[in-house]
Scaffold this motif. Structure first.
Motif, PDB file in Angstrom:
ATOM      1  N   UNK A 175       0.824  -1.206   0.000  1.00 48.08           N
ATOM      2  CA  UNK A 175       0.000   0.000   0.000  1.00 48.08           C
ATOM      3  C   UNK A 175       0.858   1.256   0.000  1.00 48.08           C
ATOM      4  N   UNK A 176       2.083   1.144   0.537  1.00 47.19           N
ATOM      5  CA  UNK A 176       2.987   2.292   0.587  1.00 47.19           C
ATOM      6  C   UNK A 176       3.978   2.303  -0.574  1.00 47.19           C
ATOM      7  N   UNK A 177       3.749   1.427  -1.561  1.00 45.14           N
ATOM      8  CA  UNK A 177       4.533   1.485  -2.786  1.00 45.14           C
ATOM      9  C   UNK A 177       5.651   0.478  -2.909  1.00 45.14           C
ATOM     10  N   UNK A 178       5.744  -0.467  -1.985  1.00 46.12           N
ATOM     11  CA  UNK A 178       6.820  -1.451  -2.038  1.00 46.12           C
ATOM     12  C   UNK A 178       6.496  -2.572  -3.021  1.00 46.12           C
ATOM     13  N   UNK A 179       7.538  -3.228  -3.488  1.00 42.64           N
ATOM     14  CA  UNK A 179       7.407  -4.426  -4.307  1.00 42.64           C
ATOM     15  C   UNK A 179       7.202  -5.612  -3.372  1.00 42.64           C
ATOM     16  N   UNK A 180       6.106  -6.362  -3.499  1.00 45.92           N
ATOM     17  CA  UNK A 180       5.901  -7.494  -2.582  1.00 45.92           C
ATOM     18  C   UNK A 180       7.024  -8.520  -2.648  1.00 45.92           C
ATOM     19  N   UNK A 181       7.725  -8.593  -3.779  1.00 52.23           N
ATOM     20  CA  UNK A 181       8.852  -9.507  -3.892  1.00 52.23           C
ATOM     21  C   UNK A 181       9.966  -9.183  -2.914  1.00 52.23           C
ATOM     22  N   UNK A 182      10.128  -7.903  -2.591  1.00 57.90           N
ATOM     23  CA  UNK A 182      11.151  -7.518  -1.613  1.00 57.90           C
ATOM     24  C   UNK A 182      10.840  -8.106  -0.252  1.00 57.90           C
TER      25      UNK A 182
END
Length: 321
Positions: A222-229
């Protein structure tokens, strides 16, 4: 290779030992002049990492004055980062800063890199995070961390500069995801510590780790992160480590809480402030984070542990997400 490490806690000292063992020259800054004298004379950091010898190429200093072009690793607690950067902004201006703290600033909801961007806007910022115990790094045991840097070229340079034979750095450009993984897992580690301390069982811990990970991904994306990270070292990897070992301050704090025992007030537990900060972030964005919310409520003494467990178990049945 020559670096300055700002912060002579366990992690900063361990990084200094690891880099010095590879022939690096390290300035290790501590804000306490007495601690600097102790390290200089004893060649140990008895306060933070007893039993580990400091190589001769580590120079304890009480004045932060990095050489021109020298990378600075900042290893101070997240809740003290703003004060540190405000005090030393002139010395850090225009430099490469590698932030080694995990958490979310309580008063603002900002991540460490955002605090640095505000206070030292002309610095180039990277983040070092992931599953590690300081004693393992200092003893030369195999450890892998995430180096997050939006500038891929600078990230490659830092990866080569800071990796050692026993400390392997993996590179990502998703600073948001790497920071949130390192911050949010501390909250789940407190919850898991409470569960084990209260003798609620390993099955309950496994459930909390899994559903806690879902919360981490939910907020981070939701805050713009890549879920893969979050699936990598800085998220899942760090979660696995900190939720399963009493070497983790967050887990051991929760464990003491679950047992109804006192915990050393001199030890920094980043997850305590992060739980409150993240609860506010999630509520402002209508993001469902029940475990984080319950941890915050227990820490603020709004709920007992038994009431928090009952509230989680009483949640409506749903599909797994």
């Amino acid at each position: 290779m020559s670096v300055t490490i700002a912060g002579a806690g366990a992690f900063g000292t361990a990084l200094a030992v690891s880099l010095a063992a590879e022939g690096g020259v390290v300035r290790l800054w501590a804000r306490d002049a007495a601690q600097v004298r102790e390290m200089t004379h004893s060649r140990q950091n008895v306060r933070a990492l007893p039993g580990i010898a400091l190589p001769d190429t580590i120079g304890p200093v009480e004045t932060l004055n990095p050489d021109p072009g020298q990378t600075v690793l900042v290893s101070v607690p997240t809740q003290k980062l703003r004060g540190f950067l405000g005090q030393h902004g002139a010395a850090l201006s225009g430099r490469v800063l590698v932030l080694c703290c995990k958490g979310v600033e309580l008063d603002t909801g900002l991540r460490p890199s955002q605090v640095a961007a505000e206070l030292v806007p002309d610095a180039a910022v990277a983040v070092l995070t992931g599953p590690s115990f300081a004693s393992d790094i200092a003893r030369g045991l195999p450890t892998a961390l995430t180096l997050a840097c939006a500038d891929a070229g600078l990230g490659r340079k830092l990866q080569a500069e800071l990796s050692t034979q026993s400390l392997r750095l993996y590179r990502v450009t998703d600073v948001t995801g790497a920071e949130l993984g390192g911050a949010l897992k501390n909250v789940i580690a407190i919850a898991c510590g409470i569960v084990i301390g209260a003798e609620l069982g390993d099955s309950a811990r496994a459930a909390l780790m899994t559903r806690g990970y879902a919360e981490m991904v939910r907020l981070a994306t939701a805050l713009g992160a890549d879920p893969g990270t979050l699936a990598g070292l800085s998220g899942f990897g760090d979660l696995a480590l900190t939720c399963t070992s009493l070497q983790s301050r967050n887990f051991s704090f929760g464990h003491a809480l679950g047992r109804g025992e006192a915990f050393d007030p001199g030890k920094t537990v980043e997850g305590k402030a992060t739980a409150r900060a993240v609860t506010a972030l999630a509520e402002a964005r209508a993001i469902d984070m029940p475990i984080t919310r319950m941890v915050s409520a227990v820490l603020e003494e709004k709920l007992t542990i038994d009431a928090a467990v009952a509230a989680l178990l009483a949640r409506p049945l749903k599909e797994e997400d």
